[in-house]
Write a protein that holds these residues in place. Structure first.
Motif, PDB file in Angstrom:
ATOM      1  N   SER A  52       0.357  16.827 -16.432  1.00 20.18           N
ATOM      2  CA  SER A  52       1.552  16.788 -17.676  1.00 20.18           C
ATOM      3  C   SER A  52       0.035  17.509 -18.977  1.00 20.18           C
ATOM      4  O   SER A  52       1.331  18.412 -20.156  1.00 20.18           O
ATOM      5  N   ARG A  53      -0.685  17.349 -18.893  1.00 17.29           N
ATOM      6  CA  ARG A  53      -1.439  17.850 -20.615  1.00 17.29           C
ATOM      7  C   ARG A  53      -1.961  19.237 -20.826  1.00 17.29           C
ATOM      8  O   ARG A  53      -1.907  19.814 -22.181  1.00 17.29           O
ATOM      9  N   ALA A  54      -1.198  19.915 -19.276  1.00 17.43           N
ATOM     10  CA  ALA A  54      -1.546  21.529 -19.086  1.00 17.43           C
ATOM     11  C   ALA A  54       0.025  21.787 -19.572  1.00 17.43           C
ATOM     12  O   ALA A  54      -0.232  22.620 -19.760  1.00 17.43           O
ATOM     13  N   LEU A  55       0.675  21.228 -19.349  1.00 19.09           N
ATOM     14  CA  LEU A  55       2.160  21.790 -19.826  1.00 19.09           C
ATOM     15  C   LEU A  55       2.682  21.846 -21.098  1.00 19.09           C
ATOM     16  O   LEU A  55       2.448  21.121 -21.731  1.00 19.09           O
ATOM     17  N   PRO A  56       3.476  22.874 -21.088  1.00 17.96           N
ATOM     18  CA  PRO A  56       3.979  22.685 -22.296  1.00 17.96           C
ATOM     19  C   PRO A  56       4.866  21.422 -22.569  1.00 17.96           C
ATOM     20  O   PRO A  56       5.357  20.988 -22.266  1.00 17.96           O
ATOM     21  N   THR A  57       4.731  20.784 -24.182  1.00 21.05           N
ATOM     22  CA  THR A  57       5.567  20.414 -24.423  1.00 21.05           C
ATOM     23  C   THR A  57       6.590  20.567 -25.627  1.00 21.05           C
ATOM     24  O   THR A  57       6.034  21.258 -26.795  1.00 21.05           O
ATOM     25  N   LEU A  58       7.677  20.501 -26.185  1.00 16.97           N
ATOM     26  CA  LEU A  58       8.843  20.455 -26.498  1.00 16.97           C
ATOM     27  C   LEU A  58       9.773  19.120 -27.322  1.00 16.97           C
ATOM     28  O   LEU A  58      10.552  18.382 -26.507  1.00 16.97           O
ATOM     29  N   THR A  59       9.774  19.190 -28.069  1.00 14.53           N
ATOM     30  CA  THR A  59      10.247  17.773 -29.128  1.00 14.53           C
ATOM     31  C   THR A  59      11.711  18.224 -30.413  1.00 14.53           C
ATOM     32  O   THR A  59      11.237  19.357 -30.874  1.00 14.53           O
ATOM     33  N   SER A  60      12.538  17.756 -30.726  1.00 13.48           N
ATOM     34  CA  SER A  60      13.270  17.954 -31.094  1.00 13.48           C
ATOM     35  C   SER A  60      13.670  16.596 -31.770  1.00 13.48           C
ATOM     36  O   SER A  60      13.980  15.736 -30.907  1.00 13.48           O
ATOM     37  N   ARG A  61      14.627  16.968 -32.717  1.00 13.05           N
ATOM     38  CA  ARG A  61      14.958  15.998 -33.736  1.00 13.05           C
ATOM     39  C   ARG A  61      16.304  16.303 -34.130  1.00 13.05           C
ATOM     40  O   ARG A  61      16.616  17.411 -34.905  1.00 13.05           O
ATOM     41  N   PHE A  62      17.219  15.343 -34.664  1.00 16.85           N
ATOM     42  CA  PHE A  62      18.479  15.863 -35.199  1.00 16.85           C
ATOM     43  C   PHE A  62      19.177  14.801 -36.069  1.00 16.85           C
ATOM     44  O   PHE A  62      19.121  13.079 -35.739  1.00 16.85           O
ATOM     45  N   PHE A  63      19.286  14.554 -37.516  1.00 14.43           N
ATOM     46  CA  PHE A  63      19.566  14.040 -38.446  1.00 14.43           C
ATOM     47  C   PHE A  63      20.870  14.870 -39.455  1.00 14.43           C
ATOM     48  O   PHE A  63      21.013  16.394 -39.411  1.00 14.43           O
ATOM     49  N   ALA A  64      21.948  13.684 -39.063  1.00 10.93           N
ATOM     50  CA  ALA A  64      22.966  14.050 -39.965  1.00 10.93           C
ATOM     51  C   ALA A  64      23.487  12.489 -40.378  1.00 10.93           C
ATOM     52  O   ALA A  64      22.921  11.374 -40.268  1.00 10.93           O
ATOM     53  N   GLY A  65      24.393  12.973 -42.049  1.00  8.91           N
ATOM     54  CA  GLY A  65      24.483  11.873 -42.657  1.00  8.91           C
ATOM     55  C   GLY A  65      25.661  12.284 -43.548  1.00  8.91           C
ATOM     56  O   GLY A  65      25.617  13.818 -44.002  1.00  8.91           O
ATOM     57  N   GLN A  66      25.713  11.150 -44.316  1.00 10.10           N
ATOM     58  CA  GLN A  66      27.141  11.937 -45.755  1.00 10.10           C
ATOM     59  C   GLN A  66      25.834  11.365 -47.041  1.00 10.10           C
ATOM     60  O   GLN A  66      25.477  10.817 -47.423  1.00 10.10           O
ATOM     61  N   ALA A  82       0.828  -1.054   0.085  1.00 10.81           N
ATOM     62  CA  ALA A  82      -0.361  -0.389  -0.019  1.00 10.81           C
ATOM     63  C   ALA A  82       0.827   0.961  -0.305  1.00 10.81           C
ATOM     64  O   ALA A  82       0.638   2.441  -0.473  1.00 10.81           O
ATOM     65  N   ARG A  83       2.365   1.734   0.797  1.00  9.60           N
ATOM     66  CA  ARG A  83       3.044   2.606   0.964  1.00  9.60           C
ATOM     67  C   ARG A  83       3.538   2.522  -0.429  1.00  9.60           C
ATOM     68  O   ARG A  83       3.089   4.304  -1.077  1.00  9.60           O
ATOM     69  N   ALA A  84       3.591   1.747  -1.456  1.00 11.29           N
ATOM     70  CA  ALA A  84       4.469   1.683  -2.604  1.00 11.29           C
ATOM     71  C   ALA A  84       3.647   1.789  -3.263  1.00 11.29           C
ATOM     72  O   ALA A  84       3.709   2.551  -4.673  1.00 11.29           O
ATOM     73  N   GLY A  85       1.904   2.151  -3.077  1.00 12.84           N
ATOM     74  CA  GLY A  85       0.703   2.346  -4.066  1.00 12.84           C
ATOM     75  C   GLY A  85       0.719   3.689  -3.540  1.00 12.84           C
ATOM     76  O   GLY A  85       0.446   4.860  -4.966  1.00 12.84           O
ATOM     77  N   PHE A  86       1.543   4.982  -2.686  1.00 15.91           N
ATOM     78  CA  PHE A  86       1.325   5.764  -3.316  1.00 15.91           C
ATOM     79  C   PHE A  86       2.329   6.655  -4.069  1.00 15.91           C
ATOM     80  O   PHE A  86       2.473   7.250  -4.783  1.00 15.91           O
ATOM     81  N   GLU A  87       3.251   6.629  -4.369  1.00 16.34           N
ATOM     82  CA  GLU A  87       4.391   6.089  -5.618  1.00 16.34           C
ATOM     83  C   GLU A  87       4.078   6.545  -6.831  1.00 16.34           C
ATOM     84  O   GLU A  87       3.980   7.238  -7.810  1.00 16.34           O
ATOM     85  N   GLN A  88       2.825   4.884  -6.598  1.00 14.30           N
ATOM     86  CA  GLN A  88       2.446   4.868  -8.328  1.00 14.30           C
ATOM     87  C   GLN A  88       1.494   5.956  -8.453  1.00 14.30           C
ATOM     88  O   GLN A  88       1.346   6.959  -9.800  1.00 14.30           O
ATOM     89  N   ALA A  89       0.237   6.769  -7.169  1.00 18.23           N
ATOM     90  CA  ALA A  89      -0.371   7.305  -7.082  1.00 18.23           C
ATOM     91  C   ALA A  89       0.116   9.415  -8.442  1.00 18.23           C
ATOM     92  O   ALA A  89       0.182   9.248  -8.422  1.00 18.23           O
ATOM     93  N   VAL A  90       1.898   9.221  -7.077  1.00 23.76           N
ATOM     94  CA  VAL A  90       2.561  10.259  -7.292  1.00 23.76           C
ATOM     95  C   VAL A  90       3.032  10.987  -9.272  1.00 23.76           C
ATOM     96  O   VAL A  90       2.744  11.454  -9.927  1.00 23.76           O
ATOM     97  N   GLY A  91       3.433   9.104  -9.441  1.00 30.36           N
ATOM     98  CA  GLY A  91       3.492   8.905 -10.920  1.00 30.36           C
ATOM     99  C   GLY A  91       2.187   9.392 -11.646  1.00 30.36           C
ATOM    100  O   GLY A  91       2.213  10.117 -12.804  1.00 30.36           O
ATOM    101  N   THR A  92       0.837   8.824 -11.419  1.00 31.23           N
ATOM    102  CA  THR A  92       0.025   9.569 -12.752  1.00 31.23           C
ATOM    103  C   THR A  92      -0.732  10.638 -11.535  1.00 31.23           C
ATOM    104  O   THR A  92      -1.275  10.669 -13.281  1.00 31.23           O
ATOM    105  N   ARG A  93      -0.324  11.381 -10.858  1.00 32.41           N
ATOM    106  CA  ARG A  93      -0.837  12.398 -11.013  1.00 32.41           C
ATOM    107  C   ARG A  93       0.341  13.575 -12.057  1.00 32.41           C
ATOM    108  O   ARG A  93      -0.383  14.225 -12.008  1.00 32.41           O
ATOM    109  N   ILE A  94       1.681  13.515 -12.215  1.00 33.09           N
ATOM    110  CA  ILE A  94       2.520  13.980 -13.023  1.00 33.09           C
ATOM    111  C   ILE A  94       1.785  13.816 -14.260  1.00 33.09           C
ATOM    112  O   ILE A  94       1.763  14.689 -14.941  1.00 33.09           O
ATOM    113  N   ILE A  95       1.115  12.671 -14.827  1.00 32.45           N
ATOM    114  CA  ILE A  95       0.875  12.438 -16.146  1.00 32.45           C
ATOM    115  C   ILE A  95      -0.511  13.121 -16.286  1.00 32.45           C
ATOM    116  O   ILE A  95      -1.186  13.561 -17.462  1.00 32.45           O
ATOM    117  N   LEU A  96      -1.185  12.926 -15.230  1.00 34.74           N
ATOM    118  CA  LEU A  96      -2.337  13.976 -15.103  1.00 34.74           C
ATOM    119  C   LEU A  96      -2.631  15.302 -16.045  1.00 34.74           C
ATOM    120  O   LEU A  96      -3.376  15.645 -16.417  1.00 34.74           O
TER     121      LEU A  96
END
Length: 487
Positions: free
Chosen positions: A97-111, A81-95
C-alpha cells in the motif's frame, strides 16, 4: 537425522533363547548385503495360526489415508497454519500500500451563531491526495509481501508434514499394539486351556497339586502383560485421535463421562503392518528432497525476506519524492448569508522531497541485523541440505537391518508352526505331555511377536524416509479449501 526406533513391545521371560536364534539368523542375512543401496525382498508372510484371530477392526475402521484427510480438516495446528496464510495476505496488502495513491477527505457542517447576524449554516469539504513518486525501498516492499505469503504457505506445508508423520507413527503403533493384544489374549487362552487340562488330570490322580498351582500361576502372570498391551493399544488410539483433531471431551459432546464413552470416539485403525520393498536411489532421492522439502523452501524464502529487509532499510538513506494536492471546497447552496469574501474552492498542488542525512545509526543497525539474520538462515539451509544424503543412508541402513529382522522372524514363525504341528502329533500318539504343547505354543506366539516389532520398525523407517524426502505434501489436496492458494 537418525530414524527413530519404534517402541518395542517386551516379550515374556521365556523368550530369550528364541530371540538369540532370531538375532543370529538376522546377522547371517545382514552380512552379505552391500552398504551402497538396499533392496528389500522379504519372503511371503505366513498366515497366522487359527488360534490367533485378529480383531474385526483389522478389516474395518479407518485407513491411514482416511486419517490423513480427517487431520487435514480438523487438526488444530494445521488449521492455525492455514489461518496464518490469510494473515500473510493481509500483511502483503499493507506492505504494497505504500506505493499506491492515498486520498483522504473530511466534511464539516454546522450552524454558526453570532450576536450581529442571524444564524447560518456553514459547511466545508477538505480533501488531500498523496502519491509516492520515488522510494528506493518500494520494490523490496513488494517482494517482501509476496515472500510473506509464500513463506506462510511453506509453514503450512511444514506443519502439515509434521502432524501427518506423527499421525502415521501413531497409526503404526496402534496396528502393532492391536496385534500384540491378540497375541497376549491367545497366550492367556492357551494357558487357561492348559490349566483346565491339568485340573482334570489332577481330578483323576494323574498329576499332583503342585502342577495345577504352577499352571494357575502362569495364567495369573499373563494378566499384567495383557493389561499393559491393552493400555498401549488404547494410548496409540488416543494419539491418533489427538493428531486427527478429534474432541475427546465427553462433557462437551453431551455423552456420559467414563472410559467407555471416551473409547467410542477413538479411531479404529484398518489393516495390518506390511513389510516395505523398495530401492533407494541416493542421488535421485536427494534431488527430490531438495526440491520438495517444505522446511528447505521456507529457509530459502527467509533468506530472500532478509535480503528485502536489507534493501528496505537501505532505502531510508536515499531521498524520497512525493506528489500531493490539497482541496478545500465550500458549497454555496447551504450558505444562507454573508458569503462575500469567502473563497468557494481552493486547490493547491505540491511536490515534496525528504532526505535523512544523519539518523544516529538506525539504518546501519537495521541493515546489520538483517544481514546477520540472513547469514544464519543460509548456514541452517546449508546444514539441512548437507544432511539429506546422510539421512538417506542412515535410513537405508535401518531398513536393511529391520528387513533382516523381518526375514528371520518370518522364518522363525514357520519353524515354530512346524514344531507346533509336530508336538500335536506326538500328543496324539502319547509321546508328549501338555507342557510340551504349551511350550510350542509360547514359542510360536513369541516368534509372531518378534515379527510384529520388526514390521513396526520397518514401517517407522519408511515413514522417516517420507519425512526426509518431503513426500507428505502429496496428501494435501491441490485445489479446494484445504490448501492455501499459491502466492
Amino acid at each position: 537425522m537418525k530414524p527413530p526406533r519404534a517402541t518395542r513391545l517386551g516379550p515374556g521371560t521365556e523368550t530369550g533363547a528364541l530371540l538369540l536364534l532370531v538375532w543370529g539368523l538376522g546377522l547371517g542375512i545382514l552380512l552379505p548385503l552391500r552398504a551402497v543401496d538396499i533392496v528389500t525382498t522379504p519372503p511371503p508372510v505366513p498366515a497366522p495360526p487359527s488360534s490367533v484371530a485378529l480383531p474385526p477392526s483389522a478389516a474395518s475402521g479407518l485407513t491411514l489415508e482416511d486419517c490423513y484427510q480427517e487431520a487435514l480438516q480438523n487438526n488444530p495446528k494445521i488449521r492455525s497454519a492455514r489461518a496464518g496464510f490469510e494473515q500473510a495476505v493481509g500483511t502483503r496488502i499493507i506492505l504494497q500500500s505504500r506505493a499506491l495513491p492515498t486520498l483522504t477527505s473530511r466534511f464539516f457542517a454546522g450552524q454558526e451563531k453570532s450576536p450581529n447576524y442571524n444564524p447560518r449554516i456553514v459547511a466545508q469539504l477538505q480533501a488531500q491526495f498523496y502519491q509516492e513518486l520515488y522510494d528506493a525501498g518500494t520494490p523490496a516492499a513488494f517482494r517482501q509481501g509476496r515472500i510473506d505469503v509464500a513463506l506462510a504457505q511453506q509453514n503450512f506445508f511444514t506443519t502439515t508434514t509434521t502432524e501427518l508423520n506423527a499421525l502415521r507413527l501413531a497409526f503404526y503403533q496402534a496396528l502393532a499394539a492391536r496385534e500384540n493384544v491378540a497375541v497376549q489374549e491367545s497366550i492367556r487362552a492357551r494357558l487357561q486351556a492348559n490349566l483346565t487340562a491339568q485340573e482334570q488330570s489332577a481330578a483323576v490322580g494323574r498329576v499332583g497339586k503342585q502342577v495345577v498351582d504352577t499352571a494357575a500361576l502362569r495364567v495369573a502372570q499373563i494378566e499384567p502383560t495383557l493389561a499393559a498391551a491393552r493400555g498401549d493399544y488404547r494410548q496409540a488410539r488416543i494419539d491418533m485421535a489427538t493428531h486427527m483433531g478429534r474432541d475427546l471431551d465427553a462433557e462437551s459432546t453431551g455423552t456420559p463421562s467414563g472410559a467407555a464413552s471416551l473409547d467410542t470416539d477413538l479411531p479404529l485403525p484398518k489393516g495390518v503392518l506390511e513389510p516395505a520393498t523398495f530401492r533407494i536411489d541416493y542421488q535421485a532421492e536427494t534431488d527430490y528432497a531438495l526440491s520438495h522439502r517444505p522446511d528447505l523452501a521456507a529457509l530459502r524464502l527467509l533468506i530472500a525476506s532478509s535480503q528485502s529487509d536489507v534493501e528496505m532499510a537501505q532505502g531510508n538513506r536515499l531521498p524520497k519524492v512525493v506528489l500531493g494536492s490539497n482541496l478545500s471546497f465550500i458549497p454555496k447552496i447551504i450558505i444562507k448569508r454573508h458569503t462575500d469574501g469567502l473563497p468557494v474552492t481552493q486547490l493547491s498542488e505540491y511536490v515534496s522531497t525528504s532526505w535523512t542525512i544523519i539518523d544516529g545509526g538506525t539504518v546501519r543497525g537495521a541493515v546489520d541485523t538483517a544481514v546477520a539474520t540472513r547469514e544464519g538462515y543460509r548456514i541452517a539451509l546449508h546444514q539441512l541440505e548437507s544432511d539429506v544424503p546422510r539421512d538417506l543412508r542412515q535410513i537405508a541402513d535401518a531398513l536393511r537391518t529391520v528387513t533382516a529382522m523381518v526375514d528371520s522372524s518370518t522364518l522363525a514363525v514357520s519353524l515354530a508352526e512346524e514344531n507346533y504341528r509336530l508336538v500335536e502329533a506326538q500328543i496324539a500318539n502319547g509321546t508328549a505331555v501338555q507342557l510340551d504343547l504349551l511350550n510350542a505354543q509360547s514359542n510360536l506366539l513369541t516368534a509372531q511377536y518378534t515379527r510384529i516389532n520388526a514390521l513396526l520398525e520397518n514401517n517407522t523407517a519408511v515413514a522417516q524416509f517420507d519425512v526426509v524426502t518431503g513426500r507428505y505434501l502429496e496428501f494435501i489436496p491441490s485445489e479446494g479449501g484445504d490448501t492455501p492458494p499459491p502466492a
